[in-house]
Design a protein around this motif. Structure first.
Motif, PDB file in Angstrom:
ATOM      1  N   ALA A  72       0.968  -1.171  -0.077  1.00  0.00           N
ATOM      2  CA  ALA A  72      -0.006   0.022   0.172  1.00  0.00           C
ATOM      3  C   ALA A  72       0.876   1.046  -0.192  1.00  0.00           C
ATOM      4  CB  ALA A  72      -0.903  -0.040   1.234  1.00  0.00           C
ATOM      5  N   ASP A  73       0.363   2.063  -0.791  1.00  0.00           N
ATOM      6  CA  ASP A  73       0.889   3.566  -0.772  1.00  0.00           C
ATOM      7  C   ASP A  73      -0.262   4.515  -0.262  1.00  0.00           C
ATOM      8  OD1 ASP A  73       2.169   5.764  -0.985  1.00  0.00           O
ATOM      9  OD2 ASP A  73       2.172   5.698  -3.473  1.00  0.00           O
ATOM     10  N   GLY A  74      -0.282   4.652   0.929  1.00  0.00           N
ATOM     11  CA  GLY A  74      -1.268   5.703   1.443  1.00  0.00           C
ATOM     12  C   GLY A  74      -2.579   4.722   1.487  1.00  0.00           C
ATOM     13  N   ASN A  75      -3.600   5.177   0.654  1.00  0.00           N
ATOM     14  CA  ASN A  75      -4.930   4.585   0.690  1.00  0.00           C
ATOM     15  C   ASN A  75      -4.920   3.751  -0.638  1.00  0.00           C
ATOM     16  OD1 ASN A  75      -5.120   6.509  -1.345  1.00  0.00           O
ATOM     17  ND2 ASN A  75      -7.078   7.413  -0.759  1.00  0.00           N
ATOM     18  N   LEU A  76      -3.736   3.650  -1.458  1.00  0.00           N
ATOM     19  CA  LEU A  76      -3.758   2.826  -2.749  1.00  0.00           C
ATOM     20  C   LEU A  76      -3.277   1.596  -2.418  1.00  0.00           C
ATOM     21  CD1 LEU A  76      -4.676   2.795  -5.829  1.00  0.00           C
ATOM     22  CD2 LEU A  76      -2.299   3.639  -6.258  1.00  0.00           C
ATOM     23  N   VAL A  77      -4.052   0.194  -2.629  1.00  0.00           N
ATOM     24  CA  VAL A  77      -3.642  -0.987  -2.122  1.00  0.00           C
ATOM     25  C   VAL A  77      -3.490  -1.874  -3.740  1.00  0.00           C
ATOM     26  CG1 VAL A  77      -4.170  -3.130  -1.018  1.00  0.00           C
ATOM     27  CG2 VAL A  77      -4.812  -0.950   0.032  1.00  0.00           C
ATOM     28  N   THR A  78      -2.252  -2.335  -3.763  1.00  0.00           N
ATOM     29  CA  THR A  78      -1.931  -3.220  -4.830  1.00  0.00           C
ATOM     30  C   THR A  78      -1.900  -4.776  -4.247  1.00  0.00           C
ATOM     31  OG1 THR A  78      -0.719  -1.736  -6.006  1.00  0.00           O
ATOM     32  CG2 THR A  78      -0.393  -3.912  -6.579  1.00  0.00           C
ATOM     33  N   THR A  79      -2.652  -5.703  -4.817  1.00  0.00           N
ATOM     34  CA  THR A  79      -2.731  -7.013  -4.439  1.00  0.00           C
ATOM     35  C   THR A  79      -2.507  -7.976  -5.366  1.00  0.00           C
ATOM     36  OG1 THR A  79      -4.653  -6.394  -2.957  1.00  0.00           O
ATOM     37  CG2 THR A  79      -4.144  -8.881  -3.215  1.00  0.00           C
ATOM     38  N   TYR A  80      -1.542  -9.083  -5.259  1.00  0.00           N
ATOM     39  CA  TYR A  80      -1.290 -10.004  -6.216  1.00  0.00           C
ATOM     40  C   TYR A  80      -1.776 -11.258  -5.742  1.00  0.00           C
ATOM     41  CZ  TYR A  80       1.241 -13.765  -8.559  1.00  0.00           C
ATOM     42  OH  TYR A  80       1.467 -14.833  -9.405  1.00  0.00           O
ATOM     43  N   LYS A  81      -2.795 -11.918  -6.454  1.00  0.00           N
ATOM     44  CA  LYS A  81      -3.428 -13.113  -6.025  1.00  0.00           C
ATOM     45  C   LYS A  81      -3.603 -14.085  -7.306  1.00  0.00           C
ATOM     46  CE  LYS A  81      -7.466 -10.298  -6.135  1.00  0.00           C
ATOM     47  NZ  LYS A  81      -8.025  -9.151  -5.781  1.00  0.00           N
ATOM     48  N   THR A  82      -4.077 -15.235  -6.637  1.00  0.00           N
ATOM     49  CA  THR A  82      -4.485 -16.227  -7.639  1.00  0.00           C
ATOM     50  C   THR A  82      -5.953 -16.700  -7.243  1.00  0.00           C
ATOM     51  OG1 THR A  82      -2.235 -17.429  -7.914  1.00  0.00           O
ATOM     52  CG2 THR A  82      -3.937 -18.745  -8.454  1.00  0.00           C
ATOM     53  N   TYR A  83      -6.694 -16.919  -8.222  1.00  0.00           N
ATOM     54  CA  TYR A  83      -7.955 -17.304  -7.966  1.00  0.00           C
ATOM     55  C   TYR A  83      -8.186 -18.773  -8.402  1.00  0.00           C
ATOM     56  CZ  TYR A  83      -9.680 -12.416  -7.608  1.00  0.00           C
ATOM     57  OH  TYR A  83      -9.974 -11.143  -7.226  1.00  0.00           O
ATOM     58  N   HIS A  84      -8.921 -19.552  -7.467  1.00  0.00           N
ATOM     59  CA  HIS A  84      -8.992 -20.994  -7.924  1.00  0.00           C
ATOM     60  C   HIS A  84     -10.692 -21.601  -7.876  1.00  0.00           C
ATOM     61  CE1 HIS A  84      -4.892 -21.919  -6.614  1.00  0.00           C
ATOM     62  NE2 HIS A  84      -5.010 -20.808  -5.807  1.00  0.00           N
ATOM     63  N   GLY A  85     -10.904 -22.177  -8.843  1.00  0.00           N
ATOM     64  CA  GLY A  85     -12.350 -22.680  -8.717  1.00  0.00           C
ATOM     65  C   GLY A  85     -12.483 -23.794  -9.786  1.00  0.00           C
ATOM     66  N   THR A  86     -13.834 -24.360  -9.571  1.00  0.00           N
ATOM     67  CA  THR A  86     -14.113 -25.622 -10.471  1.00  0.00           C
ATOM     68  C   THR A  86     -15.396 -24.895 -11.460  1.00  0.00           C
ATOM     69  OG1 THR A  86     -13.644 -26.990  -8.544  1.00  0.00           O
ATOM     70  CG2 THR A  86     -14.817 -27.923 -10.588  1.00  0.00           C
ATOM     71  N   HIS A  87     -15.027 -24.984 -12.747  1.00  0.00           N
ATOM     72  CA  HIS A  87     -15.757 -24.578 -13.695  1.00  0.00           C
ATOM     73  C   HIS A  87     -17.309 -25.549 -13.785  1.00  0.00           C
ATOM     74  CE1 HIS A  87     -16.989 -23.612 -18.227  1.00  0.00           C
ATOM     75  NE2 HIS A  87     -17.188 -22.524 -17.399  1.00  0.00           N
ATOM     76  N   SER A  88     -18.245 -24.943 -12.950  1.00  0.00           N
ATOM     77  CA  SER A  88     -19.466 -25.636 -12.867  1.00  0.00           C
ATOM     78  C   SER A  88     -20.642 -24.718 -13.621  1.00  0.00           C
ATOM     79  CB  SER A  88     -19.936 -25.779 -11.348  1.00  0.00           C
ATOM     80  OG  SER A  88     -18.709 -26.538 -10.614  1.00  0.00           O
ATOM     81  N   GLY A  89     -20.255 -23.559 -14.093  1.00  0.00           N
ATOM     82  CA  GLY A  89     -21.491 -22.797 -14.358  1.00  0.00           C
ATOM     83  C   GLY A  89     -21.110 -22.388 -15.911  1.00  0.00           C
ATOM     84  N   GLU A  90     -22.099 -21.569 -16.675  1.00  0.00           N
ATOM     85  CA  GLU A  90     -21.333 -20.981 -17.863  1.00  0.00           C
ATOM     86  C   GLU A  90     -20.657 -19.840 -17.650  1.00  0.00           C
ATOM     87  OE1 GLU A  90     -23.231 -18.507 -21.561  1.00  0.00           O
ATOM     88  OE2 GLU A  90     -24.393 -20.334 -21.056  1.00  0.00           O
ATOM     89  N   PHE A  91     -19.636 -19.554 -18.543  1.00  0.00           N
ATOM     90  CA  PHE A  91     -18.470 -18.539 -18.265  1.00  0.00           C
ATOM     91  C   PHE A  91     -18.132 -18.097 -19.573  1.00  0.00           C
ATOM     92  CE2 PHE A  91     -14.392 -16.772 -17.536  1.00  0.00           C
ATOM     93  CZ  PHE A  91     -14.667 -15.807 -16.562  1.00  0.00           C
TER      94      PHE A  91
END
Length: 144
Positions: A77-96
């Motif tokens: 974070a730089d003051g009120n600006l937050v940078t996040t690095y993340k990985t999303y995980h999931g199982t494809h169970s619905g249309e995308f």
């Protein structure tokens, strides 16, 4: 409040959004954490750059990947600006994006920056590795 306190408070808001809203589908908390005048500077295709567009994207992701789970690798974070690095995980169970459910377990990385003012997310900039996600779902590019 000093700069470090502002940064830590902003990181906590973004972390709650990532874990409880995105990861847990807590839509009531979404409304609490997001400013009504929120602006997305990098909206996903077909989404409006406002609070309603962000919520719609979150709902689409949870419908397509009901076990959608974020993994935060780091935040800065730089003051009120937050940078996040993340990985999303999931199982494809619905249309995308027009792709019928495949049952495949997927993951994709994102980096985003969110501005937090008075405890609410007011702005967003982000990049998601959707190419990797689409490849995992079997939507090849056809490029040579």
């Amino acid at each position: 409040m000093n700069q470090n306190n502002v940064s830590e408070a902003a990181k906590a808001v973004v972390r709650r959004n990532t874990e409880e809203v995105q990861g847990g589908g807590n839509w009531a908390l979404f409304d609490e954490l997001w400013a009504d005048d929120f602006v997305d500077h990098t909206p996903q295709p077909g989404r409006t750059p406002d609070k309603a567009g962000a919520l719609e994207l979150y709902r689409v992701l949870r419908a397509a990947f009901p076990d959608f789970r974020p993994e935060i690798h780091w935040q800065a974070a730089d003051g009120n600006l937050v940078t996040t690095y993340k990985t999303y995980h999931g199982t494809h169970s619905g249309e995308f994006f027009g792709i019928a459910p495949t049952g495949r377990k997927v993951h994709f990385e994102t980096v985003d920056a969110m501005r937090v003012v008075d405890g609410k997310i007011t702005e967003h900039w982000g990049v998601a590795n959707l190419f990797s996600l689409m490849e995992q779902l079997g939507a090849g590019t056809g490029a040579a």
